[in-house]
Each structure stands twice: as C-alpha cells, then as structure tokens.
Design an enzyme around this catalytic site. Structure first.
Site, PDB file in Angstrom:
ATOM      1  N   SER A  75       0.885  -1.160   0.000  1.00  0.00           N
ATOM      2  CA  SER A  75       0.000   0.000   0.000  1.00  0.00           C
ATOM      3  C   SER A  75       0.920   1.206   0.000  1.00  0.00           C
ATOM      4  O   SER A  75       1.537   1.514   1.023  1.00  0.00           O
ATOM      5  CB  SER A  75      -0.882  -0.018   1.253  1.00  0.00           C
ATOM      6  OG  SER A  75      -1.941   0.888   1.129  1.00  0.00           O
ATOM      7  N   GLU A  76       1.054   1.862  -1.147  1.00  0.00           N
ATOM      8  CA  GLU A  76       2.157   2.816  -1.311  1.00  0.00           C
ATOM      9  C   GLU A  76       2.098   3.986  -0.345  1.00  0.00           C
ATOM     10  O   GLU A  76       3.097   4.645  -0.099  1.00  0.00           O
ATOM     11  CB  GLU A  76       2.281   3.298  -2.754  1.00  0.00           C
ATOM     12  CG  GLU A  76       1.124   4.145  -3.254  1.00  0.00           C
ATOM     13  CD  GLU A  76       0.138   3.336  -4.085  1.00  0.00           C
ATOM     14  OE1 GLU A  76      -0.015   2.114  -3.823  1.00  0.00           O
ATOM     15  OE2 GLU A  76      -0.483   3.914  -4.994  1.00  0.00           O
TER      16      GLU A  76
END
Lengths: 218, 241, 218, 241
Positions: A46-47
């Site tokens: 999940s950047e």
C-alpha cells in the site's frame, strides 16, 4: 461487464507465486486480491504506508491510523511492515515490489503506458503511478480490451505517458498478451473470441504465440 | 534548558504571508490538525504548500467514512490561503480544481516517490535526486516547482531525471508519540511524509497525539531525532470518525 | 601539555549554547564535553549511531549495543535518539549538527583543513571526518598551535585536504582565531603570549581584531 | 508458505569465490558473527567486502574491552578471504595494513556518509548520489571502487561529487529482533549499516539475536521490511565481553 472484470481479475491472480510482494492499483486491480490462491503468501504493498494490506475495515476492526492509497480504511495482515513515503517508494524504485497491477487508458506495442492524464480534463495527478511503472520489474495491465469500442492497445500512445516501455503483460477479457521486444504476443485467447476478433479490437498488429492456449476462467 | 512545548498558536506565530510550508499527511491521515486550525486562525495568505495532496474538503469521505469539516491541507484551501500547491495528487479535494479554474491556485505535480526524495535531499544536504521516475513523461519536459528546466542524465545506459531538493520555511508534522525533547514516531500508516519533512524546513513544528516524558518509552521506537524539532504543539487528538 | 590541552578544551566549551547539537572528535575534542556548562543542554552526536553520548561506560552500566565512533563502550543520555549511518550523516550533511570540533594536522588561512592522511604513512581512512567537515555549519579546530615547533596554521595546506574552506574557528593554547573571508583573525590572545609570539608560531599572516580580548582560562 | 529460517551454513551456501558481499557493523558492533563464522567454514576466497571497516582482530580491544577472537569482517581478513575492502575506515584492524603491505589486499576508501548513501541508492533504485562530501579532496580525483573517474557537478553555485550506487551479491545483516517473516530492527547503536544494506544486494541474509513470531511485537518497532529478507539464520548471540 462485472463478469468480464471478474474474469480478468481471476486470471491475473494466477500470475503470482508464494512470497511475492506486489502492488495492486485502485479499481479492477484491487479485485485481484480476492482471487489470490489461499495456499500461497502474497504481500500487497500500500504505497501510502505499508506492506501487507488485508481487507477493507469495518466497525469492528477499524483503525484510523490505517488507510490505503485511496483513502479507505483498511486492515493490515499480522506480518505488515509500516513505512514512510521515502521507504515505500524506495522499495518500488529499487525493484523490490516485483509486480504492479494497474489499469490503462492506452498501452503501446513497445510497452509504453498512458494512464494518468487526459489533456484538457480535470487534473488528478500521478500519485505513485509513475514511480510504480518506472520501478517495478513487471507492470501488468488489467482492463477491458476496448473503451466504448475504441482501441486502447495501440501502435503508439496518444496521451502523455506514465512511463515508457514498462508494460510486460496485458490481461483483458479477450486474452493474455505479453509485450516483447518485437511487439505484443497473444499467449492466451479466451474461447469466446477468435484471433480475428482480438486483432480487430486492437490498434496494432498482434502476434500469436505458437504455444497459445485457451484463457481459462478457473 | 530549552522548553519546546507550547500552544499551536504559539507554534505557528512565525509563519508569514508568502512563506513555503510542508504539511505531513496522506489524504489528511497523519496531518497535524491543530496546526492547520492555528494557521486558519492566524489567517496567513499566499502560502506555497508542499504536501502529498490537498487533504479533504468538508463533508468529503475518507473512503466511506465522512468527515464533517475539512481536514489537513483542506482547511487551508477552504480558506483560500494557498497560492501554490506542490503535490503528487490533487484529484480528491474538489476545492483544488475549483481554485485552479478560478485562477487563484497554481499547482506543480511531483510523483509521490520523487516528492519524498526531493524533500529528503533538502533535509539531508544532497545536491539533488537521480530518479528513473518520470523519464519520457511530462515530468521530463515540464519545468519544476520553481520553473527550472529539468535535466535527463544517462547513467550506465539508463536514463534518470535530475530533480532538485525541495526546501521550506516551516514543516508541520503529526507524530503519534513524541517525548518532550521532540524525538518522535508516527503509528502505522500515519508516517507518510511526516518523517522526511523533519529537517527539510528552517523550522520544524510537531503536533503529537501524545507527549511523553524523556526516557519514558524505549528509544528504539523513535524514528526521527528530537534535535530536528524546534517546537512541540499541544492539543492534537486522535482522529474521530 | 595536559594543562594546555585542558585550557583549549575549557575555552572551546564556551562556544556552545543551550539546545546545541554538536559533534566532538576523538582525543582533545572529546575533552570538551567535560567542561560544558551544566546549566545548558548540549546534545553530542556519535556518528556511528546516536545523538546523545553521555560518558564512558563502566561495569555497572555497560551495554554491548552502545559504542562510540572510536569503538569504546559508552552510555547515552535519556533523550538519546539512535539511528543508522544514513540518518546519522543525513543530519551531518543537512547542517543539523551545528558544529564539529576536530583536531588538525594543517589548517590554511582560507579555512582548508587537512587532518586525515599523510602520504606514505599507514592509511587509516577518513571515517566520517570528510562528511562532518563538509556538512557542519561550523568546524572548530582545537589543537596545540604547533607540532614539535612546526607550523600547523599555514598559507596553504601541503597534505591532502579533508574539506576545503570549512574551518570557522581555531582554538589553541595561544589564542582563539576566526577564519574570515580575508584571512585568519585573532579574537582572543592568551596572556602568556604576545602578538609577536603567536605570529611567529603561525605559517601565514595573522590579523588582530580591534576588539581582541584576553583568552580566559575560567 | 515460504520458510526463511535456516542454519547459518545454509544461509551462506550460495556465496561463491569472487563475489561481492556487504556486512553490517561498526568495529564489529552489529556484525552478524554466525554468518562470518559460516563463511570461514565454507572457505570462500577473493571476496570484495563492503563494510564500514575491517572489524576487529583477535585479542584487539573494542575500546577497553578485549575480544578473544577476531570479530565481524576481521574473521574474513584473518582467513585471507578478502581481495578488496570498500570501507570508510581501515586503521583499527592491523590485518588490513599488513595485507595491503603484502600486496594481497586492495582497498577503496569512501567517506562514511557517502558509503551509506551509495548503498541506499543501490537499494532504492536511484541513479547515484550528489554529495558535498569529498569535494577538493582525493575523493574527487581518485577513481571509485570500480575504477571509474568521478564527476563534480555544480548545482546552484555549490559543488557536489557524483557518486555511483554500490551493489552486492549478498548482504549480511545483524538484527537484534526479527520476526519469522524477516521484519527487523537493530537495537541502539547496532543499526549502523544494517538498515541500508537490506535490499542493496541480490540476496539479503539476516542473523537476528532473537527471532519472534509474526505479530508478537508492535510492528512500529520494525525498521526494515521482511519483504527484503531472503534468509533468516539462527544462532546469533548477544555479544559477551
């Protein structure tokens, strides 16, 4: 349409192996997570801040300190590692996120990708998309083969690029295509379509792999 | 001995019209709300804001969970305090495109990972960043946030964009826990830009959810050194949905 | 000699103010810590891994996970922040360590510093010295004014540099000197020496500040 | 599911003569001793070693506290396994200058902060590092670790050295605590090069002092992501003086 998208997501899920670290974009790419085999362990990036997204949160497990990159409250797997943006994209740029799954507006036969801006329309920004496409060893595009009948797989992109020569694979409801040095090769064709169908729906010349298989749903 | 603890209003007292500020947070998660509120009360104008995005507008959902007020940088936008937004994403808060259309807001887009490295380069005294991100895209051809033309460098056969460091006058940061010296960490996914921004600005101001005594928790929890922190604002609360 | 070194360390300790974050090199610079005023809080950087060195460890408080950059087991103050090498030197390069106190083999009148290598002798390496000299806003040199009668403050360094134009202040047993655009200015002279003494012990022309004071011991 | 836990001998089984390895530690504090021991047992030769320094020789004090055996990289030097040492400091372990004098060891000096950034650039996909460190010194004029001439770039009126990323085949790292997935942290001053090296090599091997179950400790303790870790070697002990 929902069925076609599920078909694409299901097929894409087969791309991954035990231990993989991958990034799934918003929308159709997110659906891929639902079909990952249960006997392998895939860690999803999940950047905005961690490795190990689990699922959308509900009232019972919601933590206001955990969102995904779309701003939705989500949960994290027990092995999750939280990190800041520099570390997050260090992992991306360094090639440690093995694959990113994204949608596309246009893909060119040399692997160029355009999926972030349409000149003249409202600007949203690239967020982390350019970093993901420039950094991940594999960029897998999942999308409906055409947009209201218009070609999305083209000889050359007309829109501003997200990254050049980055796409390695395209998965649509019609088939699975690999981007190789000499162009786009169909490696799987869905039984609902003929070679002529998929070629007609494509804006560049397709090559058909001698070992081309049927794209299976299950 | 120096006391760093003060009210949010005291902590933003030095912010002047036209300054450049950095604000931590990702769609307002991890943004220092008490400092944004204090800036609104102070009413400074013509700010350049460096942040991941424009926060949230009033009544706008973060995911499915609606907030009643604007959040994070959204508070500054709502009050027309921003002239220039340097961010990776400007599509969520509708105020941004409204103000762009009105001609009152200028924006510069920077890819998320590049934005973090540009800020880190400023904090850590590096001359710039060489990143493969943005090569052959508008990032290569469009000028940067200060209107400078970008260079492409070919290194061992691969192309990289040369991006300049990104400095600010103030950095506004939201730790989950800080000690009274300013050592801090941000829990879970609230880290985002809160770590790299410390030290990239002339003044680093933190608004921790919890302030503990020095030595109260294991120092290996802390991610950022208190030596970088000038002011610690009181009053930040855990976000309530 | 020990007395002269103490004199230098005591005088150097007066350079710092409440809240400062500084780095003290090995040897004479380390002695400065003993004379820091007790009513101010100065945080000392240990470039191998933390901000907040306290003192040399003994059997009662030794932790094998805490050494200083010389490899000695030391203790840390309660507000200490531990970090890795990238963060440690990020703080240095970014100018956040306000001052570093180091010894020197040679200092030039333009602030050039040589203190890491003598060609032909055994090589030790620069460790963190080049980073500290290039990064810290103030580089303060503490040393005996001459080396066995030879000049150490020179018109130009003869040894390979550690960093160019980095030295801001020189403190010796003879006085306190500032490196300015137009050369080295004596701002304090120790009562044991005359202007002629300090000039004779120096390899470049000294300027004497109109407000020059006596270098006080206490 | 993948199991990363193995013996130290299994963890170094892939190391071959002539490879480049990175080893965490600062004068051996924070060095993975069980992995060094396993390399000695395996007897690989002609290694290029990237580390802060050459560790300690047998009987040599770390400060005032003597060790009976060589420590860290010192074990590899003692057994003549190293052809090239890339480090910031080579003055403490006497084996280094001995082997340089004998002509069996080549060395490349890199300033400590630059060494960390070169390794980070490799781990994080950056094209290089622009640092003010080393300008106008032999660092500017001498070739780098691969014999390449260095460039000086003037950026906004200030000079910076352009340094290339530093890659390796293996990174050997010593966490204090790791979970079984490989998430880890290093206590206090044992962090040194152990964080940046993870990911800069094709294979990252850790030897933690303590291995815990996944979820056993607060994830905000962890500094490095387990996704970077390929192997977790058992048997590392707290250093005894």
């Amino acid at each position: 349409m929902a069925d076609l998208k599920q078909r694409i997501a299901k097929r894409c899920a087969k791309e991954f192996k035990d231990g993989d670290f991958i990034n799934l974009g918003i929308g159709l790419p997110t659906m891929v997570a639902d079909y990952l085999p249960e006997d392998i362990m895939v860690t999803c990036h999940s950047e905005n801040g961690f490795a190990g997204i689990d699922t959308v949160a509900d009232a019972s497990n919601l933590d206001v300190d955990i969102i995904n990159s779309g701003g939705t409250y989500v949960t994290a797997v027990p092995r999750a590692k939280f990190f800041d943006t520099a570390e997050s994209f260090g992992l991306v740029r360094g090639g440690h996120v093995r694959a990113t799954v994204l949608g596309a507006m246009e893909v060119a036969e040399n692997g160029d990708l355009a999926n972030w801006i349409v000149p003249g329309k409202k600007v949203a920004g690239m967020g982390g998309a350019m970093d993901l496409c420039a950094g991940c060893p594999e960029v897998i595009i999942v999308m409906l083969h055409t947009q209201k009948g218009n070609h999305k797989i083209l000889k050359k992109c007309t829109l501003p690029l997200t990254a050049e020569k980055c796409v390695s694979k395209i998965i649509t409801e019609m088939g699975v295509m690999e981007v190789r040095e000499d162009g786009i090769w169909v490696v799987e064709l869905h039984p609902d379509y003929t070679k002529e169908d998929i070629q007609a729906a494509t804006g560049c010349e397709l090559h058909f792999d001698p070992d081309m298989k049927a794209m299976e749903e299950e | 001995m120096i006391n760093k603890i003060m009210t949010a209003d005291e902590a933003v007292a030095g912010v002047k019209d036209g300054m450049t500020i950095m604000v931590g947070g990702f769609l307002a998660t991890g943004s220092p709300e008490v400092l944004m509120d204090a800036l609104v009360r102070k009413g400074v104008k013509h700010l350049t804001v460096i942040a991941n995005d424009g926060g949230l507008d009033a009544g706008q959902p973060a995911g499915e969970f609606a907030g009643k007020t604007a959040r994070g940088v959204g508070k500054l936008l709502e009050n027309h305090m921003v002239d220039h937004l340097i961010a990776s994403h400007i599509g969520v808060n509708p105020k941004i495109n409204e103000q762009i259309a009105e001609g009152t807001l200028k924006y510069t887009l920077v890819p998320q990972g590049t934005l973090a490295e540009k800020i880190r380069a400023a904090a850590y005294g590096l001359g710039g960043v060489l990143t493969p991100t943005g090569v052959a895209t508008p990032m290569e051809t469009e000028p940067d946030e200060l209107g400078r033309t970008k260079k492409v460098m070919e290194i061992e056969g691969k192309k990289y964009l040369f991006e300049m460091p990104l400095y600010a006058d103030y950095a506004f940061i939201r730790p989950t826990v800080a000690d009274k010296f300013g050592n801090f960490y941000c829990a879970k996914a609230t880290k985002n830009f809160n770590y790299v921004m410390a030290g990239a600005a002339k003044h680093t101001v933190i608004a921790p959810e919890k302030i503990v005594e020095i030595g109260e928790i294991d120092p290996d929890y802390f991610a950022v050194a208190g030596v970088l922190v000038e002011s610690i604002a009181e009053g930040e609360k855990r976000w309530q949905i």
